[in-house]
Design an enzyme around this catalytic site. Structure first.
Site, PDB file in Angstrom:
ATOM      1  N   GLY D 202      16.699 -19.851  12.525  1.00 33.99           N
ATOM      2  CA  GLY D 202      17.818 -18.950  12.758  1.00 33.99           C
ATOM      3  C   GLY D 202      19.175 -19.585  12.547  1.00 33.99           C
ATOM      4  O   GLY D 202      19.322 -20.497  11.742  1.00 33.99           O
ATOM      5  N   ASP D 227       9.055 -12.693   7.114  1.00 37.77           N
ATOM      6  CA  ASP D 227       9.200 -13.397   8.392  1.00 37.77           C
ATOM      7  C   ASP D 227      10.276 -14.462   8.262  1.00 37.77           C
ATOM      8  O   ASP D 227      10.087 -15.459   7.558  1.00 37.77           O
ATOM      9  CB  ASP D 227       7.867 -14.094   8.742  1.00 37.77           C
ATOM     10  CG  ASP D 227       7.166 -13.387   9.877  1.00 37.77           C
ATOM     11  OD1 ASP D 227       7.761 -12.478  10.478  1.00 37.77           O
ATOM     12  OD2 ASP D 227       6.010 -13.748  10.149  1.00 37.77           O
ATOM     13  N   LEU D 228      11.393 -14.311   8.952  1.00 32.90           N
ATOM     14  CA  LEU D 228      12.527 -15.233   8.793  1.00 32.90           C
ATOM     15  C   LEU D 228      12.120 -16.686   9.073  1.00 32.90           C
ATOM     16  O   LEU D 228      11.590 -16.998  10.130  1.00 32.90           O
ATOM     17  CB  LEU D 228      13.659 -14.818   9.746  1.00 32.90           C
ATOM     18  CG  LEU D 228      14.927 -15.673   9.649  1.00 32.90           C
ATOM     19  CD1 LEU D 228      15.559 -15.562   8.279  1.00 32.90           C
ATOM     20  CD2 LEU D 228      15.909 -15.312  10.740  1.00 32.90           C
ATOM     21  N   ASP D 229      12.403 -17.575   8.126  1.00 34.55           N
ATOM     22  CA  ASP D 229      12.146 -19.017   8.267  1.00 34.55           C
ATOM     23  C   ASP D 229      10.670 -19.338   8.510  1.00 34.55           C
ATOM     24  O   ASP D 229      10.336 -20.376   9.084  1.00 34.55           O
ATOM     25  CB  ASP D 229      13.006 -19.626   9.397  1.00 34.55           C
ATOM     26  CG  ASP D 229      14.492 -19.483   9.119  1.00 34.55           C
ATOM     27  OD1 ASP D 229      14.860 -19.413   7.934  1.00 34.55           O
ATOM     28  OD2 ASP D 229      15.270 -19.429  10.080  1.00 34.55           O
ATOM     29  N   GLU D 230       9.790 -18.432   8.103  1.00 39.67           N
ATOM     30  CA  GLU D 230       8.357 -18.655   8.310  1.00 39.67           C
ATOM     31  C   GLU D 230       7.596 -18.728   6.994  1.00 39.67           C
ATOM     32  O   GLU D 230       6.374 -18.847   6.984  1.00 39.67           O
ATOM     33  CB  GLU D 230       7.766 -17.518   9.170  1.00 39.67           C
ATOM     34  CG  GLU D 230       8.183 -17.515  10.616  1.00 39.67           C
ATOM     35  CD  GLU D 230       7.488 -18.598  11.440  1.00 39.67           C
ATOM     36  OE1 GLU D 230       6.641 -19.320  10.885  1.00 39.67           O
ATOM     37  OE2 GLU D 230       7.815 -18.717  12.633  1.00 39.67           O
TER      38      GLU D 230
END
Lengths: 286, 286, 286, 286
Positions: D202, D227-230
């Site tokens: 984040g 999926d953020l940063d995944e």
């Protein structure tokens, strides 16, 4: 961290009371110490310190130097107080490969380095740098042959004086400086050598490294002296390679090492973090 | 470097004159400063320092502490003067995997760490460590179940007191300490967690790392607090891995990281190089 | 990863069809390839490969070698098929400093290395190793003087033959092997040198490094040849140091580098991951 | 190394004979294999390979694909044969900080990356990039607000199609892509996140890292997913920091990590060295 305005660096024979004396003096001047580092070289009994500080009052650096002089005298210090409110003037020399130059210019553009480049000097013509934005800096093409080395170096030296450059950076400038010029620039000329010194001095170090079959390659930033690749080392770094890397791969991987090693060394110098210690350096890194 | 006899560590709200005051005091005591490091935390306005020094005279540490107390009072310092002529007493806890324990014992044997281990505690039986030379240290098998945790921890605590241990090292001791014990050992219990925190907290971090597909794995040494894997970090390191590494490979590569990270953290603590700073640490590394 | 039973390593002049030929052969034998790596050395036009495989049937290694021989002949390969169901026999030599020896013994004890140490040889007496558990291995004290070097080396060579040792590891054995012994052990004797070669060959490399003022120190594991510190390099690594590190600090930091570099090199050799390539090595690392 | 013309990448369920079949096929086509790497994922029983080769004849890539299709069918492979004689088309997105963009443009200029940038897109105006030479690339200012996100992304998508861009690089583009756009760009959109994931996902990861007191910071290049940063990680790297580093220092040190991590990941992708493996990647690095 916002930088401190003044930096005092000093070295002298070690004896009790140096720090007490210096910090008491600074306290009396109303200084606010922002960063302080010291080193006691047990081998040579020499003491080194760097103190970065702000000064509320309006005394100015000349008054500071005057009031500090007696203390320096008492301890027989080599010392310097620098005003960091203005950036240092830096002359940049380059040859064919411009990755270090491009990197320094980028860091200058975004304000990462406390410097004002004064000019770019190359033994190659400007057409070699198509696509590189010099940021308005003057470019001097100073070609060199065996017969014109002395004259070319005289031109460089004239530029140093004319531009009032305090530091000269050999950003992959591939000409060996003469003893005379090296001496004139003593302590204020930084070179990047594309090997992990003392391994692979001289020409084509990546080819030498490939021939020897080493498992890491490196780069070394050092002050230039009349002894080729023997000057005091400021910074080094390495990266892992394998048997599968060709000399060209080493050149490619090496570019990344060279530019970060040179940039760190230049930053340390600009921030007065480097103090000469004979053939070595004390680097109060950050 | 031969180590200095005394180490003074201190922290207080920053204001001009601290270093001048402290170093003038040390000069008046006849101290020979061997190493000095300081840090001004701009964020919290706190000042931290570590000064290692020798003292010619025969005053002794009690006299030192007494004469320094008024200065500490004046600046409202948290402070400590330690005598390093005698090693620290250290209790070693371990579970099944003994690579960190073996490493610490080896460093102790060759005199690398300023410590006297007092005993080895394990929740596994001594037969688990066949071939590991305990160097004559007492071994305590303190098995643990969910129902006996409180009693087992009481035994550990009794051992700490009985052996006068100043530091407890969890050298891959795989039981979570209760809040009560963690609090009793606050600031003097170091754990090694086998991940690069804050990634992969809790159980089986190498399997978590493998599942996530990270390209480096690491280890973290930290002070134990009642928050699992959230204590102040002292030291971390990493190594590169690839897609071809299985969880077992990560466990193997991780052993080398864990033992060197834990050893460094323990050394820093033993040499009074770590000062707590809220949920973080100031580490005057060497 | 559970290891494969057989490892085939080969090298030959590169030409199309090698991999097709070899993998078709292995498929016909019913082999399950577990790991395969290859390298095409553009400089020398040599091709190198390592293939680890399991074999369902009961043919045995002799039958394998026999059936592979014609292919090897066709491509004029240097080649080897090894059975890895049994560990290699390894003779360990050491002098005063035992950190590398202790580390190798530890890795042996926990099953990290595919080896069976056969004996420990030292030019120092056993009392030098108090507190080090030899795990039941025979210890041979073979003192050496300038006048007895030939006789001492004859004893080492006799031990190699008698113990059927396939590999000799110089785990900080500080005697230079004679040309004669170096030749006898060609390709199966690994030394750890405590510098980042080619820098700082010969005696007291940490003192040399300190004198030169380098910013990283390293260690190098290499095959022993009659040229001192010039043998093919298997593995290297480095760590950062500063001006504040004394030669003693370098020795301490160096121990950690040496032991991990030597352990990696020994592991690569034991797993048939190293193929000689003239004065260099191809290392199919994992 | 001069690059090979064709690269075949494939993945399928592992079973004996794959390599024999594929390499025999290539031999029959007259291919000269330049580089070959394979990986057998024991966990999922999937097999992955990358083979770079030259082809003397004039058959062309379409004929190759046609003749290989039956083999791919037989083993139920996911596969691709790419022609590397022409560089890939790449769209570059950036926000305020341009260090990654400047670095990619530099590497493009000197021919280090096999790419043809098609355009630069930013949510900031061109005046933000004064002094950065775009090398003649079109610049598109596509501002974004919460209300116009959908429209702005439609413009990006239109640009991707219009410019025939095969890869989209988020070179510190600080807007989270919508699920819809992430999906459209699945497997061909690389982001650089300025932390060592999975730590500090984040916003403001350097401030998070400073707050936690970690001793190294890092950067992560990964494929963008909804999926953020995944997303699957391609490359990561770290650098050491200390308690004395402010968040601004971390930002400065982080720039160097980010740009080299992103450049490596982009290079790996452009050279078809990355094969997706579920939520992870197989990276046949060089």
């Amino acid at each position: 961290m916002s930088k401190a305005q003044y930096v005092l660096t000093l070295s002298c024979l070690n004896r009790p009371g140096i720090v007490a004396r210096v910090t008491t003096y600074l306290f009396e001047q109303g200084a606010d110490i922002r960063e302080a580092q010291q080193f006691d070289d047990a081998e040579t009994s020499k003491f080194f310190a760097r103190i970065a500080f702000d000064l509320g009052g309006s005394a100015g650096i000349e008054a500071l130097r005057e009031s500090f002089a007696p203390i320096a005298e008492e301890f027989k210090m080599g010392w310097k107080i620098s005003d960091h409110s203005a950036p240092r003037r830096v002359l940049l020399l380059v040859s064919k490969f411009d990755h270090c130059l491009a990197d320094l210019l980028y860091r200058w553009r975004i304000g990462e380095l406390e410097m004002t480049p004064t000019a770019i000097v190359s033994n190659h013509g400007i057409e070699n740098y198509a696509g590189l934005d010099f940021g308005g800096l003057p470019f001097h093409h100073l070609p060199i042959t065996k017969d014109t080395k002395m004259e070319q170096e005289a031109q460089i030296w004239a530029l140093v004086k004319e531009t009032k450059s305090e530091l000269v950076v050999l950003a992959r400038y591939m000409q060996v400086l003469s003893d005379a010029l090296a001496q004139k620039l003593s302590g204020r000329c930084i070179n990047i050598h594309h090997s992990f010194l003392p391994g692979f001095k001289g020409a084509k170090p990546y080819h030498q490294a490939h021939g020897r079959g080493v498992k890491l390659i490196g780069a070394t930033a050092h002050y230039v002296t009349s002894d080729l690749d023997e000057g005091p080392i400021i910074e080094q770094d390495v990266e892992r390679i394998t048997h599968a890397d060709t000399p060209d791969d080493l050149v490619r991987k090496g570019r990344d090492i060279e530019r970060r090693v040179l940039a760190r060394a230049v930053r340390y110098h600009l921030e007065d973090r480097v103090i000469p210690n004979g053939k070595k350096t004390v680097v109060f890194a950050s």
